[in-house]
Design an enzyme around this catalytic site. Structure first.
Site: not given
Length: 270
Positions: A89, A91, A146, A229
């Site tokens: 993705s 994010s 993250k 995100s």
């Protein structure tokens, strides 16, 4: 259906190892005894083909013997040292692109048992600014990636698209407006701890206002694509026992099955 590769790998390693062990303990001695008896009855040395045929393992035993060492090495490398992941993705844009293949140092945050992910040896704790891979708290079968911005005890505030860590603003430097006329996205540069990296900020997205206190044994993580995100601002903290490892390098980019892998993008993750 969620696919737990770690569980499958552990199971296959255990099964092939058991097949090899059973053959070694219970069947191989019988084959060697047969060979000795045949040699004792023969006036001449047995041909090599005959010896090979007598000692030949059954298919299941040969499978266990040939596959167990390979699976065991893969299990050790993947569980305790490095594991590859693909970024699915956006994010973490612009730091990580969709289709990037990364290596995660699983030893950096401590040695953990496969499948259960229990830490048996402490090495390092996540630091502010590091990019970490962890199991999604709401569904541990899914891996998330993250950036860590809050460690245990930190007070994290978020107002007007600005993070405050223990009262100190994380003030980014504006690098570019994209596009220059009527910009939709701002390209920003942040420095947190020893890490300097770039982030995206969506001009048109509204900002939430909230404050969190990071509990002991937990971490606060966010994506570099700040307005696109799904992170700790929405589902909470990452427990220490959900950590997988530290993302260290991009080693390949592959857009899709019909494109060629690109190794020129190899770089360290900042």
């Amino acid at each position: 259906m969620d696919f737990d590769f770690s569980l499958v790998l552990v199971t296959l390693t255990a099964v092939t190892g058991l097949l090899w062990l059973v053959d070694s303990l219970f069947f191989a001695p019988g084959r060697r005894a047969c060979l000795q008896a045949a040699e004792a009855e023969s006036a001449e040395p047995l041909p090599e083909s005959t010896r090979t045929k007598i000692l030949q393992q059954p298919g299941w035993a040969d499978l266990g013997k040939s596959m167990f060492p390979v699976l065991a090495v893969v299990l050790v490398l993947r569980s305790f040292l490095f594991e590859p992941f693909q970024i699915p993705s956006g994010s973490m844009l612009p730091t990580l692109q969709i289709g990037d293949f990364i290596l995660v140092n699983k030893f950096h945050y401590g040695v953990r048992l496969p499948v259960v992910n229990t830490r048996v040896l402490e090495v390092n704790d996540p630091q502010r600014g590091e990019v970490a891979v962890f199991r999604y708290p709401n569904n541990p079968s899914i891996n998330y990636i993250k950036r860590v911005i809050g460690v245990p005890g930190d007070v994290i505030s978020y107002h007007n698209k600005t993070f405050y860590i223990n009262g100190e603003a994380l003030e980014p430097e504006l690098l570019a407006r994209l596009p220059p006329v009527n910009p939709e996205v701002l390209l920003l540069q942040e420095t947190l701890g020893e890490h300097t990296y770039t982030t995206y900020q969506d001009v048109g997205r509204p900002s939430l206002s909230a404050q969190w206190v990071v509990p002991e044994g937990h971490y606060f993580t966010v994506g570099d694509n700040r307005d696109n995100s799904n992170d700790s601002r929405y589902w909470g903290f990452v427990s220490e026992n959900l950590l997988v490892g530290k993302a260290v390098v991009v080693w390949m980019h592959w857009d899709n099955f019909f494109s060629l892998p690109d190794f020129s993008v190899m770089r360290k993750i900042r």
